[in-house]
Design an enzyme around this catalytic site. Structure first.
Site, PDB file in Angstrom:
ATOM      1  N   SER A   1      -5.551  -9.733  -8.710  1.00 64.69           N
ATOM      2  CA  SER A   1      -4.944  -9.607  -7.384  1.00 64.69           C
ATOM      3  C   SER A   1      -3.435  -9.394  -7.496  1.00 64.69           C
ATOM      4  O   SER A   1      -2.799  -9.781  -8.466  1.00 64.69           O
ATOM      5  CB  SER A   1      -5.216 -10.865  -6.569  1.00 64.69           C
ATOM      6  OG  SER A   1      -6.580 -11.226  -6.646  1.00 64.69           O
TER       7      SER A   1
HETATM    8  N1  SAH Z   1      -8.535 -14.725  -9.405  1.00 60.88           N
HETATM    9  C1  SAH Z   1      -8.573 -13.408 -10.003  1.00 60.88           C
HETATM   10  C2  SAH Z   1      -9.053 -12.393  -9.005  1.00 60.88           C
HETATM   11  C3  SAH Z   1     -10.229 -11.636  -9.475  1.00 60.88           C
HETATM   12  S1  SAH Z   1     -10.948 -10.530  -8.296  1.00 60.88           S
HETATM   13  C4  SAH Z   1      -7.215 -13.051 -10.565  1.00 60.88           C
HETATM   14  O1  SAH Z   1      -6.390 -13.909 -10.771  1.00 60.88           O
HETATM   15  O2  SAH Z   1      -6.991 -11.919 -10.861  1.00 60.88           O
HETATM   16  C5  SAH Z   1     -12.248 -11.512  -7.649  1.00 60.88           C
HETATM   17  C6  SAH Z   1     -13.348 -11.910  -8.586  1.00 60.88           C
HETATM   18  O3  SAH Z   1     -14.358 -12.536  -7.803  1.00 60.88           O
HETATM   19  C7  SAH Z   1     -14.039 -10.798  -9.357  1.00 60.88           C
HETATM   20  O4  SAH Z   1     -13.901 -11.012 -10.719  1.00 60.88           O
HETATM   21  C8  SAH Z   1     -15.511 -10.886  -8.909  1.00 60.88           C
HETATM   22  O5  SAH Z   1     -16.436 -10.638  -9.957  1.00 60.88           O
HETATM   23  C9  SAH Z   1     -15.578 -12.347  -8.462  1.00 60.88           C
HETATM   24  N2  SAH Z   1     -16.676 -12.674  -7.545  1.00 60.88           N
HETATM   25  C10 SAH Z   1     -17.192 -11.964  -6.514  1.00 60.88           C
HETATM   26  N3  SAH Z   1     -18.194 -12.635  -5.937  1.00 60.88           N
HETATM   27  C11 SAH Z   1     -18.332 -13.820  -6.623  1.00 60.88           C
HETATM   28  C12 SAH Z   1     -19.202 -14.940  -6.531  1.00 60.88           C
HETATM   29  N4  SAH Z   1     -20.176 -15.014  -5.609  1.00 60.88           N
HETATM   30  N5  SAH Z   1     -19.031 -15.963  -7.405  1.00 60.88           N
HETATM   31  C13 SAH Z   1     -18.078 -15.928  -8.352  1.00 60.88           C
HETATM   32  N6  SAH Z   1     -17.224 -14.884  -8.502  1.00 60.88           N
HETATM   33  C14 SAH Z   1     -17.351 -13.839  -7.644  1.00 60.88           C
END
Ligand code: SAH
Length: 246
Positions: A79
């Site tokens: 993000s």
């Molecule tokens: N916190 C991360 C953001 C990653 S983007 C950072 O610091 O960059 C969001 C993430 O949520 C993705 O990796 C996606 O695979 C995950 N995601 C989506 N649905 C999910 C679920 N039901 N349970 C766990 N992770 C999920």
């Protein structure tokens, strides 16, 4: 000398010529975050500490301190820092320290005790949360990303994050209740179990339903002894919260 050998090993892991390890690079990002409305000094201190370039692929490392999301594989992204800052600031608003810190080592006392993060991705936000909390539980549905996050966190010497591979929509009932829950994925109604796993006095910050194409409401829910209050704290856009794990 052993110490010299350790320092040499550390230097070899550092990308040469980019200067990304320099605190100045991070302090420029912190200044930008401040100008974009992130005012909580505890949140800014976490951004000043965690090396974001260690959480992205080396080919993208030179963009790591720009205010931009970047691909991390599997169709997912790390993000944008200003959005992460907005989420963390909302999570901490109105809270004072939860316990004594290690002032001698220059670290601040943790603000939160036990945090649940949904959507670990590459582990960057988890590393920021690790500065702000005593314990972080983070759930990622993509197994390969959970592995990647574990490796990134270990390389950054973060030890208080427990990365779980699974469906974050179920939370982690066996490890709760949590005094903070933050989700990096959304687009629909918040799973009711998250609220059940929120401690009294705790706060949940998550992207909620889509307001219009490409815009979700940012939802803040506080649990009180007598129930919950819910408010909207802005507009964001995160990847969809998917069901199941892969
Ligand atoms: N916190 C991360 C953001 C990653 S983007 C950072 O610091 O960059 C969001 C993430 O949520 C993705 O990796 C996606 O695979 C995950 N995601 C989506 N649905 C999910 C679920 N039901 N349970 C766990 N992770 C999920």
């Amino acid at each position: 000398m052993v110490q010299g050998a350790v320092a040499d090993a550390g230097r070899q892991r550092t990308p040469v010529g980019l200067g990304l390890d320099s605190a100045t690079v991070r302090s420029r990002m912190v200044a930008r975050l401040r100008s974009l409305g992130v005012a909580d000094e505890r949140v800014l201190a976490a951004f000043a500490r965690v090396e974001r370039h260690r959480f992205v692929d080396s080919a993208l490392a030179n963009q790591a301190y720009e205010d931009t999301s970047l691909p991390i594989g599997f169709g997912q992204t790390i993000s944008k820092p200003s959005i992460v800052g907005q989420m963390l600031q909302a999570l901490l608003e109105g809270r004072s320290a939860a316990g004594a810190g290690n002032e001698a080592a220059g670290s601040r006392p943790p603000v939160l005790r036990r945090v649940l993060e949904i959507g670990t991705g590459c582990g960057y936000q988890a590393a920021l949360l690790a500065v702000l909390a005593e314990q972080v539980v983070s759930i990622e549905r993509v197994g390969a990303l959970a592995e990647k996050a574990r490796a990134n966190l270990a390389a950054s010497l973060v030890r208080n994050v427990h990365v779980m591979h699974g469906d974050g929509r179920l939370g982690a009932p066996e490890l709760g209740p949590f005094d903070a829950i933050v989700s990096a994925a959304g687009g629909d109604e918040l799973p009711a179990v998250w609220l059940e796993q929120l401690a009294v006095g705790g706060r949940l910050v998550a992207p909620g339903a889509e307001l219009r194409a490409g815009v979700q409401e940012l939802v803040v829910v506080d649990r009180h002894p007598s129930g919950v209050t819910r408010r909207l704290a802005g507009e964001v856009y995160f990847v969809p919260l998917k069901s199941g794990a892969e």
